[in-house]
Scaffold this active site. Structure first.
Site, PDB file in Angstrom:
ATOM      1  N   HIS A  56      -3.222  -5.288   1.619  1.00 40.22           N
ATOM      2  CA  HIS A  56      -2.611  -5.621   2.977  1.00 40.22           C
ATOM      3  C   HIS A  56      -2.696  -7.113   3.326  1.00 40.22           C
ATOM      4  CE1 HIS A  56      -2.281  -1.190   4.383  1.00 40.22           C
ATOM      5  NE2 HIS A  56      -3.340  -1.108   3.433  1.00 40.22           N
TER       6      HIS A  56
ATOM      7  N   CYS B 158       0.798  -1.116   0.072  1.00 43.09           N
ATOM      8  CA  CYS B 158       0.019   0.136   0.166  1.00 43.09           C
ATOM      9  C   CYS B 158       0.814   1.343  -0.079  1.00 43.09           C
ATOM     10  CB  CYS B 158      -1.085  -0.134   1.353  1.00 43.09           C
ATOM     11  SG  CYS B 158      -2.380   0.929   0.811  1.00 43.09           S
TER      12      CYS B 158
ATOM     13  N   GLU C  31      -0.875  -8.669   5.225  1.00 42.15           N
ATOM     14  CA  GLU C  31      -0.676  -8.597   6.995  1.00 42.15           C
ATOM     15  C   GLU C  31      -1.983  -8.419   7.743  1.00 42.15           C
ATOM     16  OE1 GLU C  31      -0.389  -6.113   5.152  1.00 42.15           O
ATOM     17  OE2 GLU C  31      -0.816  -4.003   6.236  1.00 42.15           O
TER      18      GLU C  31
HETATM   19  N1  GLN Z   1      -3.701   6.276   0.813  1.00 46.14           N
HETATM   20  C1  GLN Z   1      -2.346   5.905   1.293  1.00 46.14           C
HETATM   21  C2  GLN Z   1      -0.852   6.608   0.874  1.00 46.14           C
HETATM   22  O1  GLN Z   1      -1.047   6.845  -0.244  1.00 46.14           O
HETATM   23  C3  GLN Z   1      -1.840   4.401   1.549  1.00 46.14           C
HETATM   24  C4  GLN Z   1      -2.963   3.701   2.548  1.00 46.14           C
HETATM   25  C5  GLN Z   1      -2.429   2.609   2.955  1.00 46.14           C
HETATM   26  O2  GLN Z   1      -1.399   2.195   3.230  1.00 46.14           O
HETATM   27  N2  GLN Z   1      -3.470   1.827   3.779  1.00 46.14           N
HETATM   28  O3  GLN Z   1      -0.065   6.832   1.563  1.00 46.14           O
END
Ligand code: GLN
Length: 207
Positions: free
Chosen positions: A183, A88, A185
């Protein structure tokens, strides 16, 4: 052989979840001697075999990575062929280039993967959702949790696309570096962590 050591960037975000998932994965592989450490300052990455950059807020994590002097260490780890996993916000940070918000704010990127990313790509009303995702290296689909997830809008050779969702790239690998929009995890399915640790072992055997 030297004990395996995996470092999780622990500046902000889903740190504990990754640590737990990695510890369980090591145990499942009979590598109880392996250790998972948290990285909050420079001087630790050099002794790690693999590194995870968790989800969180990529702007905050990026700024602190710079401030703590961790950026050059990550660059060196990538160059040395160590396995790196970004999830992410971690995916955003690994990219070479960003669109829209990323470009506008000029947030620091590590530039370790030859991809272009777009933050928060699935829109407000769908900020969080779950999907059954087919990944090229898994036999069965993976229950993936997306939270304000980014996408990869462009992947240059030799980046390998590992999964797409609604036509968007949500998982990719560039050699020893893997990035996921979701995610792994946050669920109990540890197939991706197993794959990551196996990549790390292959890298160690080569060096
Ligand atoms: N939207 C976040 C970002 O771009 C990422 C969101 C997340 O890691 N769950 O930093």
């Amino acid at each position: 052989m030297r004990v395996m050591k995996i470092g999780v960037i622990a500046i902000q975000g889903n740190v504990e979840e990754h640590v737990r998932a990695l510890e369980k994965t090591l145990a499942e592989q009979g590598r109880e001697e392996g250790v998972v450490v948290k990285i909050r300052h420079r001087g630790i990455i050099e002794s790690c075999d693999a590194i995870v950059i968790p989800g969180g807020e990529s702007t905050t994590i990026g700024r602190l990575l710079e401030r703590e002097g961790i950026v050059p260490e990550l660059t060196e780890a990538a160059r040395a062929g160590k396995a790196i996993l970004g999830t992410c916000a971690g995916l955003v940070l690994l990219a070479k280039e960003g669109e829209v918000e990323v470009a506008k704010t000029g947030q620091p990127l590590l530039g370790l993967m030859d991809v272009k990313v777009k933050r928060n790509a699935f829109g407000r009303q769908k900020e969080s959702f779950e999907a059954l995702l087919s990944l090229s290296f898994l036999k069965e689909p993976f229950h993936a949790v997306f939270i304000r997830a980014p996408i990869i809008t462009h992947a240059a050779d030799p980046v390998e696309v590992l999964a797409t969702l609604k036509g968007h790239i949500v998982a990719a690998r560039h050699g020893n570096i893997m990035a996921l929009s979701f995610h792994p995890e946050l669920t109990e399915d540890r197939r991706i962590h197993h794959y990551f640790i196996n990549t790390c072992i292959q890298g160690r055997n080569k060096s």
